[in-house]
Design a protein around this motif. Structure first.
Motif, PDB file in Angstrom:
ATOM      1  N   THR B  43     -29.801 -12.385  -8.721  1.00 46.04           N
ATOM      2  CA  THR B  43     -29.495 -11.182  -7.949  1.00 46.04           C
ATOM      3  C   THR B  43     -28.251 -10.489  -8.506  1.00 46.04           C
ATOM      4  O   THR B  43     -28.191  -9.260  -8.609  1.00 46.04           O
ATOM      5  N   GLN B  82     -33.484  -7.980  -2.904  1.00 45.98           N
ATOM      6  CA  GLN B  82     -33.879  -9.245  -2.280  1.00 45.98           C
ATOM      7  C   GLN B  82     -33.658  -9.195  -0.775  1.00 45.98           C
ATOM      8  O   GLN B  82     -34.518  -9.596  -0.005  1.00 45.98           O
ATOM      9  N   ASP B 158     -36.571  -8.035  -6.803  1.00 51.50           N
ATOM     10  CA  ASP B 158     -35.762  -9.248  -6.655  1.00 51.50           C
ATOM     11  C   ASP B 158     -36.394 -10.144  -5.596  1.00 51.50           C
ATOM     12  O   ASP B 158     -36.326  -9.862  -4.412  1.00 51.50           O
ATOM     13  N   GLU B 159     -37.022 -11.212  -6.043  1.00 56.83           N
ATOM     14  CA  GLU B 159     -37.712 -12.170  -5.171  1.00 56.83           C
ATOM     15  C   GLU B 159     -38.584 -11.445  -4.145  1.00 56.83           C
ATOM     16  O   GLU B 159     -38.390 -11.584  -2.939  1.00 56.83           O
TER      17      GLU B 159
END
Ligand SMILES: Nc1ncnc2c1ncn2[C@@H]1O[C@H](COP(=O)(O)OP(=O)(O)O)[C@@H](O)[C@H]1O
Ligand SMILES: [Mg+2]
Lengths: 429, 283
Positions: B43, B82, B158-159
């Motif tokens: 991140t 994220q 992000d994820e």
């Protein structure tokens, strides 16, 4: 600018969407304002502590000078001598709570205890500081009675005078419950003071009845405001301080919303968008500004419809509203950096606002504050907002008179915003 | 052509080196996976790549234009952070409208893009509902839709599958493959190795702020995966044989009667990570 407006529009939509938030920004401040505005306003004085008053001695006899001297020695009053014109202006501008005018002929009257007229005073008071005027009346009466009792040692006369005052308080229709409690307490304290005061001759007590009709002094009270103002309308007086609570509510709501953006992650997305940091903060500021104007407007319309609020200078009122709104936008920015979480920001924010209100005389009467706090208080936006609003609503300020409070408000706004924005950015990195 | 170039990036938080001298070049049109356990620094890397964080040292060049600290350069990127970054009190459509306007879209163009983005993530029928009423998977999908609203040339996800139901997860995979088909560059961070295996053209394995290995999937497995394992099951239990030629091992034993069954374990990213760090990807 377009982007800033897009940001602001989103905030206003969120505010309306969020029922609780809207209530706390609009509904609650109005209720809060009405409720506390009145209570706090009426507490603008409330006990026998030092009060700064102006004495206008037109008599200039030995007797009048002795009286002034004695007044000055008293714990409850501190004296500044001025001429009548200056005195009226100072009270009008809200800088001093009251003046005492000793007319020519006082010296003579003071000696004529048995016959002729008793010594006469005129008190000019700021109508927003009614409690102070009552206290001042009490103090004057006490001093006059002192003279009086030198001949008669008549505490009972004084007691009767006090009893009469108390009765007036209980009967007075324009006093609310809080005021009544305050006055009654004060007069009760004064009464017991009188009862316990050392006296050379108490046996004359029974003679009191005979002098019951006699007064140690005649005091006429005059309210000093602009003449065409209807001072009977207490809402004119409570309005500015009430409004401050609405403005504080608005600043707190938006300050917290900036913290919420950070905590909930939307700030990350804003910062990843092709807009600058300055635009993000400006958008929040604009939304807050619009909200402040709306709170002002709603309160104003509400006051005019429900309470017959009658501002005597609309352009200056608009000026006051604009300047105080700018100021509270700055405060919003500063509040947003005080807490890391929604809850802490909310708590700390309100604590700061309440301290500011206190320092500005919104809660604890200004005159009770120690001098060093008064110095700090001169930067309390609450104080300056109240001055600017009062100036436009009933003090009859000119544009020139408005310059100081408005300038201070703008200054506080700009400094707070710059400081808040800086710390906010610093917290991000 | 390089779409995103990270050179010698370093970022510390206090004493902690979150990203340590990281260099990466992401090519136009590829799906690039950044695979690493929680806390690896993925991140932080994404945040530096989008201009949100200023690196302590090193440079980021986006689309050969310069640093994403410049808002104009930043307009090329779409990011799905994220941490969900949506206004819960707005509807899905309002979120898209708002972020689309910030990207400079307006009028009909905006309306079309909002429509297309909602369709893309299959949220068209929930557009009028407040985001707070969405399920976790729906929020994730909207989070991606917002990243795509302005048709960016590169998308950083992000994820994107954390806390998502299997159905939404598959939908997100399909989305990524579709983006790739349209020539969009995708950077995908995850700590699920299956996702990296399934989606990514190239994978960088990250741990403790550093890139330990970077290659295509076969490349990584060849270099760091070790041998295949043939597992034979008989009355005495399992027997593991490491070999580069699993078929030969099985054929050799085709007449042995004590083998009830067998299976072959191919080296995967999990093994690659284990071999590189001595730890499991997920503990
Ligand atoms: N703002 C921050 N302040 C302090 N430490 C941070 C911050 N952001 C990330 N970290 C730390 O940096 C390391 C890398 O974090 P991160 O980039 O979020 O990892 P990943 O995304 O791979 O899980 C972690 O140890 C994390 O705790
Ligand atoms: Mg992460």
């Amino acid at each position: 600018m377009n982007k800033i407006w897009i940001l602001a529009k989103k905030d206003l939509r969120l505010l309306i969407r969020d029922k609780t938030g809207a209530f706390f920004t609009f509904g609650f401040p109005i209720m809060y304002a009405l409720f506390f505005g009145m209570i706090f306003k009426n507490m603008g004085g409330g006990g026998p502590t030092t009060m700064e008053i102006i004495v206008v001695d037109q008599d200039q006899t030995q007797a009048s000078q002795a009286f002034v001297h004695k007044l000055n020695e008293s714990d409850s009053t501190r004296i500044v001598e001025k001429n009548l014109e200056e005195a009226v202006e100072l009270v009008q501008k809200g800088k001093k709570p009251a003046y005492v005018l000793i007319r020519e002929g006082y010296g003579e009257a003071a000696q004529n205890i048995f016959g002729g007229n008793p010594p006469a005073f005129e008190i000019g008071v700021d109508p927003s500081k009614r409690v102070q005027s009552m206290i001042l009346e009490g103090v004057l009466m006490q001093h006059a009675a002192d003279n009086f009792s030198r001949a008669f040692s008549d505490k009972d006369t004084m007691s009767k005078q006090i009893a009469r005052s108390r009765e007036r308080v209980t009967q007075s229709e324009d006093l609310n419950a809080t005021e009544r409690v305050i006055f009654s307490t004060f007069f009760a304290a004064l009464d017991s003071f009188m009862q316990n005061a050392p006296s050379g001759n108490t046996t004359d007590g029974e003679m009191g009845g005979g002098f019951g009709s006699m007064t140690p002094a005649v005091i006429t009270t005059k309210e000093i405001t602009q003449q065409k103002t209807d001072t009977g309308n207490t809402f004119n007086i409570t309005f500015p301080q009430s409004l401050v609570w609405g403005l504080m509510g608005c600043a707190a709501t938006f300050g917290i919303s900036l913290v919420v953006e950070r905590v909930r992650g939307t700030l990350v997305r804003l910062r990843m968008s092709p807009i600058s940091y300055a635009q993000i903060l400006a958008g929040k500021g604009l939304a807050c500004f619009i909200c402040l104007i709306a709170v002002n407007g709603i309160m104003l319309v509400f006051g005019m419809l429900v309470f017959d609020l009658s501002p005597n200078n609309y352009p200056l009122l608009v000026l006051a509203i604009l300047c105080s709104s700018v100021c509270f936008v700055g405060i919003m920015m500063l509040l947003s950096v005080l807490g890391k979480t929604e809850a802490s920001a909310g708590g700390i924010g309100w604590a700061v606002l309440i301290v500011m209100a206190m320092l500005g005389g919104g809660m604890i009467p200004y005159m009770f504050l120690p001098d060093w706090i008064k110095t700090i208080a001169s930067v309390s936006p609450v104080k300056w907002t109240v001055i600017a609003m009062e100036g436009a609503i009933f003090r009859g300020f000119t544009l020139g008179d408005m310059m100081l409070p408005c300038g201070v408000l703008l200054g506080i706004g700009v400094v707070c915003f710059a400081l808040g924005a800086r710390v906010f950015r610093w917290m991000e990195s | 052509m390089a779409m995103l170039e990270l050179t010698n990036l370093c970022k510390s938080f206090g004493d902690l080196r979150a990203v340590d001298d990281l260099s990466l070049t992401i090519e136009t049109g590829e799906v690039f996976g950044l695979l690493g356990p929680n806390g690896a620094g993925k991140t932080t890397t994404i945040h530096m790549a989008t201009g949100l964080l200023v690196p302590d040292s090193g440079t980021v060049v986006l689309n050969m234009q310069g640093s994403p600290a410049d808002p104009e350069v930043r307009a090329n990127i779409g990011v799905a952070p994220q941490a969900l970054s949506l206004y819960e009190e707005l509807t899905g459509q309002e979120n898209l409208d708002f972020f689309g306007s910030l990207q400079g879209l307006s009028g009909k163009g905006l309306a079309q893009r909002v429509e297309a983005s909602l369709e893309f993530v299959s949220l068209a029928d929930r557009r009028k509902d407040l985001v707070k009423s969405y399920s976790g998977g729906m929020k994730r999908r909207l989070n991606i839709a917002v990243a795509l609203i302005h048709e960016p040339r590169i998308v950083l996800l992000d994820e994107p599958t954390v806390g998502v139901d299997p159905q939404s997860r598959n939908a997100i995979f399909d989305n990524i493959l579709e983006l790739k088909a349209h020539g969009v560059t995708v950077v995908y961070t995850t700590h699920y190795m299956e996702e990296a295996e399934k989606l990514c053209d190239r994978v960088a394995i990250m741990d403790n702020g550093k890139i330990l290995a970077l290659d295509s999937l076969p490349g990584l497995i060849n270099a760091h995966g070790g041998q295949s394992v043939v597992i034979l099951e008989g009355p005495d239990g399992e027997k593991r044989i490491e070999t580069d030629h699993p078929l030969d091992e099985i054929v050799k034993r085709k007449d042995q009667s004590d083998i009830a069954s067998f299976r072959v374990e191919r080296p995967d990213l999990e093994r690659v990570f284990l071999n590189l760090t001595g730890r499991q990807l997920r503990d």
